[in-house]
Structure formats: C-alpha cells, structure tokens
Design a protein around this motif. Structure first.
Motif, PDB file in Angstrom:
ATOM      1  N   TRP A 137       0.811  -1.208   0.000  1.00  0.00           N
ATOM      2  CA  TRP A 137       0.000   0.000   0.000  1.00  0.00           C
ATOM      3  C   TRP A 137       0.853   1.270   0.000  1.00  0.00           C
ATOM      4  N   ASN A 167       0.621  -1.427  -5.972  1.00  0.00           N
ATOM      5  CA  ASN A 167      -0.558  -0.584  -5.762  1.00  0.00           C
ATOM      6  C   ASN A 167      -0.640   0.532  -6.795  1.00  0.00           C
ATOM      7  N   ASN A 215      -6.925   1.099  -7.449  1.00  0.00           N
ATOM      8  CA  ASN A 215      -7.763   1.916  -6.569  1.00  0.00           C
ATOM      9  C   ASN A 215      -7.950   3.289  -7.215  1.00  0.00           C
ATOM     10  N   TYR A 250     -10.537  -2.182  -6.284  1.00  0.00           N
ATOM     11  CA  TYR A 250     -11.036  -1.539  -5.064  1.00  0.00           C
ATOM     12  C   TYR A 250     -12.377  -0.890  -5.364  1.00  0.00           C
ATOM     13  N   SER A 252     -14.503   1.642  -5.647  1.00  0.00           N
ATOM     14  CA  SER A 252     -14.446   3.113  -5.635  1.00  0.00           C
ATOM     15  C   SER A 252     -15.131   3.660  -6.873  1.00  0.00           C
ATOM     16  N   TRP A 261     -18.341   4.973  -3.321  1.00  0.00           N
ATOM     17  CA  TRP A 261     -18.027   3.733  -2.619  1.00  0.00           C
ATOM     18  C   TRP A 261     -19.316   3.019  -2.252  1.00  0.00           C
ATOM     19  N   PHE A 280     -11.956  -5.589  -3.287  1.00  0.00           N
ATOM     20  CA  PHE A 280     -11.965  -5.087  -1.917  1.00  0.00           C
ATOM     21  C   PHE A 280     -13.229  -4.255  -1.739  1.00  0.00           C
ATOM     22  N   ASP A 282     -15.564  -1.700   0.021  1.00  0.00           N
ATOM     23  CA  ASP A 282     -15.312  -0.544   0.874  1.00  0.00           C
ATOM     24  C   ASP A 282     -15.993  -0.675   2.238  1.00  0.00           C
ATOM     25  N   GLY A 310     -13.745  -4.837   3.775  1.00  0.00           N
ATOM     26  CA  GLY A 310     -12.741  -3.974   4.377  1.00  0.00           C
ATOM     27  C   GLY A 310     -12.921  -3.834   5.874  1.00  0.00           C
ATOM     28  N   TYR A 341      -7.202  -3.287   6.439  1.00  0.00           N
ATOM     29  CA  TYR A 341      -6.570  -2.045   6.004  1.00  0.00           C
ATOM     30  C   TYR A 341      -5.609  -1.570   7.083  1.00  0.00           C
TER      31      TYR A 341
END
Length: 669
Positions: A137, A167, A215, A250, A252, A261, A280, A282, A310, A341
C-alpha cells in the motif's frame, strides 16, 4: 465508508500514505546518493513544478527494464511457494472459506530502501500463514501513484506462499488527485490497446511480484471514462493471467466513471469485479450488503470469498469495532473474506521508545492469534476475532532439505554460529525464514510457559525461540506443520541451549495428522541433548516411515527444577549436507565516499541468499548484510586502522545454512 476512515485515508494520501518511520528506516538521498529505493511512478504525465527533496518523478510509460539502474536491487528472486492446509489448530478455524487480504504500508512512497535498513524498528510481518494476498500500500499525488513492492517483502511473502500486489492509487481531487492521471492510465494507442496495461504486467514480471491492486478514487469522471477504465481492467487482467499475475479492484469508481463507494457488490461495480480476480469491498458495508454481495457473486459463477470486506484497523487495531458475524460468523458458513486495512498498526501504535522487536511481536501476535496467544486455545471472551480463530493456517514446508534459524527479518545484532558478527540493528525481510505457522500452540496439563521470538541471543541471524516458565508438567510446543518425506537417510538437526534451570528436551515427530482440529499431533519422541551452550543434535528418524506431518519439541523439568529458560536456535531436516558453489565476479559497481554498490554473478545451483562481510586488518570478519538479490548497497564504510584498501567477501548460503567459499574484492580508499 465511515467518516473517520475517510478522514484518515485522505489525510494519508496527502502524506504519502505512510506510517511514521524513524529516520534510520529511510536514509535521505542527499546523504546516501547511491542508495537504491523501491520504485514508484505516475502513469504518464508528471505534476507541474519540481518535486520535493528526495522525491523523483518518473513516468511509467517511459520505463524500460534495461534503463532501470536500480532493477537489480529491487527484483525479487524467491518463487511463490505452494502451500497446504494442515488439520486446524482449533475447532473454530475453517478451511476453504474466508481468506485474508492485508493492505500494508511498509514505508514511505519515496525514500523506501530497496533492501532493508539499519534499524530493527520495522513492520516485520511474520503471520503469513493466515494471509492469502498482500497489497504493498502507498502512493501520493506529490510523489507517485504506482508502487512496485520492494524485494525483501516479496521474497519473504513468497517463501510463505503469499502473492504480493503492487498498488495503483489515483487519489481524490481534494488531496491532489488529477483526472488526467486516470486518463493517462487508461489511454489507448492507435490499435485500441491500453499500453500501460502491458507496461504494468512487464513491471511485475521484471520485479518478480504478482500483479496489481487498482484503486481509482479521483472524482469527476463520466461514463466514457468508466468505459475506458473497464476496457483497461479487462486487458490488464488478460495480460496478467498470461504471466501468472493477479488483479484486484477496489470498490471506488463505478461503471458511470464517478467515484461512489458502494460497500457491496452491485450493479455499480459488478463489471469491474468481473474484470478482476477479486474486489476489496469498501468499509461502508453492512451485514445485509455483505450477505447480498456473497449471493450475487455466486450467481455470477464466482466465489463469495473473492470479495474482501474492508476492516479498517489503522487507528485502533484490535480495539476496532467490527461486526464479525457479518463476515466470519461462528455458527454458519463464512459470508465473504476479510480485507485488513493497515494492520501495521501493531507497530505504529507503540511509543517510539517501546518499539524493540519483542514489543512489536507481542502486539503482532495479539492481533493475529488473539488474546490467548495460543491458536490451539482461543479465548472465547475476546472481542477481537483474530484471524487464527476463524481461518486455518497454511504451511509451505513440503520438501527436503528444509532448515530454519527462526530469523524474523530484523534484529538488534547479527549472529553466526552463536557469535555476534555485527552489533548493528538491522531489518531485511528477504532474510526471514519460513516461520512456524501457528504461534504458539502449546500442549500441557500444567502451567503454560511463555513462548516467543527472542532477540537477546541467536544461533544464526537475529532471533531464536525462547521457552520460559515453570514446567510443572511436560510441555509440547508445536513448531512446524510439514509434509516432508521420510527416507532411510532422513535426519533432523536441532540446535538448542538451556539458559536457566534443568530440562530434558526431546524432538517430537508426527507421521500422521491429529485425530481432529485442536488435537495434539500423534508425536513420537526422540531424545536430544540440551546443555548451557549452543549444541546441535543430529537425530535419525529410525523406525519412522511415510511423511512427517508435524515437528515439535517436548520439554520436561524435574520436580525440583524451578523456572526454565530454554532456547531453540535452529532446525533442519535433511538426507545429506550440501555446500553451495561460490558466486563469482564480485565487484564494486559504484562508489561515493564510503557508500558502495556491489554486484556479482550468481552461484550455480540452489542458493537461499548471499552474505557480505568485510575482512578487517586483525583477521576478523564483520557482517555487512545479506540479500537474495545479485546486487547490494552498503553505506558509511571507512578505513580501518590506517588501511589503504578494504577487503570484502561474499558467500552463497544454502537452504541448510551451509556457506560457500568466498568471492572477494578489494576497494581502495
């Protein structure tokens, strides 16, 4: 996404999404000009203005491996190991259900050393047995948005069978994100292809990691951009699969190109989920949205466990309020998987003067194992549902030769055969051993002793296993779950020492699985010597056949023995001892004062890692560092006792920790 987490995330984006690392963990480029760092890029166009001191702006579109001066320092070399699931250590841990993804910032985006640094204060993750995917990350609008994991992290993860993803972070506009960077990422060439998709796959292949976490959180997009992002994801995944890589999305950006999200798998992000290996979810999820998401995934012909729910632990760690029954209920099948996270909270929450390695590992064990600190005895009253309570551990110990000196990848000094060869603190995860998967499962009818990694002494590396306490009944410590074949020549070597009290030590070997989850393996006990100095006992597995399923130790003290301190420094299973061939062509490729870059030709055959020493005028050797790569950087070397040239020795280290003859080089001051 809850407001607290959103505030933390956005603030983190502005500050490179990094933990507060001590200065020693990130040497400043202006004082170590040859120091290689982990790589980071913008997709194509760069910010306006000039970068801050120590930051280098790079374009991924312009990257070529042949032009990368630090590639040799950043390319991981350990292949991804296969792993298996032994009989669970307790009755609550499940197999083939929820998995764990971990989003970790090991260091700052810029100034993150490629091959460790001169401090023991580091997030030396060791609980790989519960993790299925690690995301490296980071990223920020002022430094770079695309991060390649540094080699030590990948090498350590791969030894334990865990894939590592780089990432791609496209930050919110309010914190420096620019929509042009999103458009740069998904741009097409004249043939309608996405050139950066191919470039990302090439980077992962050259650097030796396993794919990408995407992401996209920069707002302001439209349906056209959403369509371009979807096309990019599909091409990225297709190319990645061809190279054995993975892609995670992710929750988003939506299919409309806006950032919203969802906290669920639904019509707004389903197409992106289908264009990725997993997603992933949110943090705004609810029990209802996760249940519906799992059902929706299965309707699509996908596993519900390809969804990571998450769990934000950056601020509060095991004190975080989590509706565990919405993810990993105790009384029915798991709903989806877990996405942690920032679990490096276990290091970051400690005061600066309480970050000794043992302090960190005590906190990290509490996070992954639970309050009981014994995965075979979960504490049912613990509000923190640690991964060991719900997820069965995995192991990669499947072939002979196998050896471990219980090196965690950081330490206060460096030991070789029980002697200190460097008194400098260090970290380098690439030197980490394959570590016991369940820490620490202890079986006894009496008082349970404390079992921990200890950094006050070691046989080799920086740590050993210390068993400490009153042994009022025999104590069995599970050390490794294995799948090792037993032959007529198979032996086990155990290196141990008794520091206090009297104790009878026995090697415990099981050639079958326990009768059920939580049960003690059906061990056979074989005597070993344990005296007050390091000693290696060689134990033949006479009378045993088939496959070794578990290895442990049994410790028994006499009735009047008192407190015991017993130390395990090394374990090896082998048929024959092999000495690796020596590397060749050791050379200094660049020098600036006392800062030196080394390179060499790899030794033929199997090599675990390389060690670099300096041969001092008095004939002693000083350990400078080790690495799995074919290049290494050392800083701050100075003439010793008026010498005009420094002499360096490089050795290859085999799986059994046997060492080769040295390759040598002399550097004149």
């Amino acid at each position: 996404m809850n407001p607290t987490r959103r505030t933390v995330l956005l603030a983190g984006a502005a500050a490179a999404l990094s933990p507060s690392l001590p200065a020693a963990a990130a040497p400043k480029p202006e004082t170590a000009t040859l120091q290689p760092y982990a790589a980071y890029w913008y997709p194509d166009s760069l910010p306006s203005g000039t970068p801050d001191t120590g930051v280098t702006w790079r374009s991924l579109k312009s990257w070529r491996p042949a032009d990368d001066p630090d590639l040799a320092f950043n390319a991981a070399t350990v292949p991804l190991a296969p792993r298996f699931t032994p009989t669970p250590a307790n009755t609550t841990a499940r197999t083939h259900q929820a998995r764990v993804q971990s989003l970790v910032s090991f260091g700052p985006t810029s100034g993150n050393p490629s091959q460790g640094s001169a401090t023991a204060d580091y997030y030396a993750l060791t609980h790989w047995a519960y993790i299925d995917e690690l995301v490296f990350w980071g990223g920020s609008s002022g430094e770079g948005l695309i991060l390649a994991p540094n080699a030590p992290v990948v090498d350590a993860a791969h030894r334990h069978g865990v894939p590592v993803l780089g990432n791609i972070f496209l930050p919110p506009v309010a914190y420096g994100g620019q929509l042009r960077w999103t458009r740069d990422l998904v741009q097409k060439d004249a043939h309608g292809r996405h050139p950066l998709a191919a470039r990302l796959v090439a980077v992962a292949e050259a650097y030796g990691f396993d794919g990408w976490f995407v992401n996209a959180e920069t707002g302001g997009g439209d349906a056209s951009l959403g369509a371009d992002m979807l096309g990019f994801m599909r091409e990225l995944r297709a190319l990645a699969r061809g190279r054995g890589q993975r892609v995670t999305w992710y929750d988003s950006m939506t299919v409309q190109g806006t950032v919203s999200w969802q906290g669920a798998l639904n019509a707004q992000n389903e197409a992106f989920f289908q264009a990725a290996d997993d997603m992933f979810v949110d943090f705004r999820w609810t029990a209802g949205s996760l249940s519906a998401s799992g059902q929706r995934a299965e309707q699509l012909g996908r596993s519900r466990y390809a969804l990571w729910a998450g769990v934000d632990v950056e601020a509060n760690g095991w004190n975080s309020a989590v509706n565990w029954d919405a993810i990993v209920p105790r009384d029915r099948p798991h709903v989806v998987s877990v996405g942690f996270y920032r679990p490096e909270w276990t290091r970051n929450h400690l005061p600066a003067d309480e970050r000794a390695p043992e302090d960190f590992h005590a906190a990290d064990d509490r996070f992954w194992t639970g309050r009981s600190l014994d995965p075979s005895r979960p504490d049912g009253t613990d509000g923190w549902r640690a991964p060991a309570v719900s997820v069965a551990d995995r192991s990669t110990v499947t072939s002979v030769p196998f050896a471990s000196v219980f090196n965690t990848g950081h330490g206060l000094r460096w030991y070789e055969d029980g002697e200190v060869t460097s008194d400098a603190p260090w970290n380098h995860l690439g030197l980490q051993d394959r570590l016991p998967s369940r820490r620490w499962a202890v079986h006894t009818d009496g008082q349970r002793p404390c079992v921990n990694f200890d950094f006050a002494d070691a046989w080799r590396g920086g740590s050993s296993v210390l068993v400490e306490g009153e042994l009022d009944e025999p104590v069995i410590v599970d050390v490794y779950a294995t799948r090792l074949p037993v032959g007529v020549d198979t032996v086990v070597e155990l290196t141990c020492r008794t520091d206090a009290g009297r104790v009878n030590a026995e090697l415990a070997v099981a050639t079958a699985e326990p009768r059920g989850p939580g049960a003690t393996p059906p061990y056979t006990y074989l005597p070993v010597n344990s005296v007050n100095s390091w000693q290696t006992s060689t134990v033949r597995l006479t009378g045993l056949t088939g496959t070794v399923h578990a290895i442990g130790v049994r410790l028994t003290a006499p009735p009047d023995g008192g407190p015991v301190r017993w130390r395990l420094g090394g374990l090896a299973v082998r048929t024959a001892s092999r000495t690796p061939a020596a590397p060749s062509g050791l050379r200094v490729t660049a020098a600036s004062g006392g800062d030196l870059r080394f390179a060499w030709n790899p030794a033929p055959g199997d090599v675990r890692h390389y060690t670099l020493h300096r041969l001092l005028p008095d004939g002693t050797r000083r350990f400078l560092g080790g690495t799995c790569q074919r290049a290494y950087f050392v800083a701050g070397q100075e003439p010793e006792q008026g010498e005009r040239a420094a002499r360096f020795e490089l050795r290859a280290v085999g799986e059994l920790y046997t060492t080769s003859a040295p390759a040598t080089v002399t550097h004149r001051w």
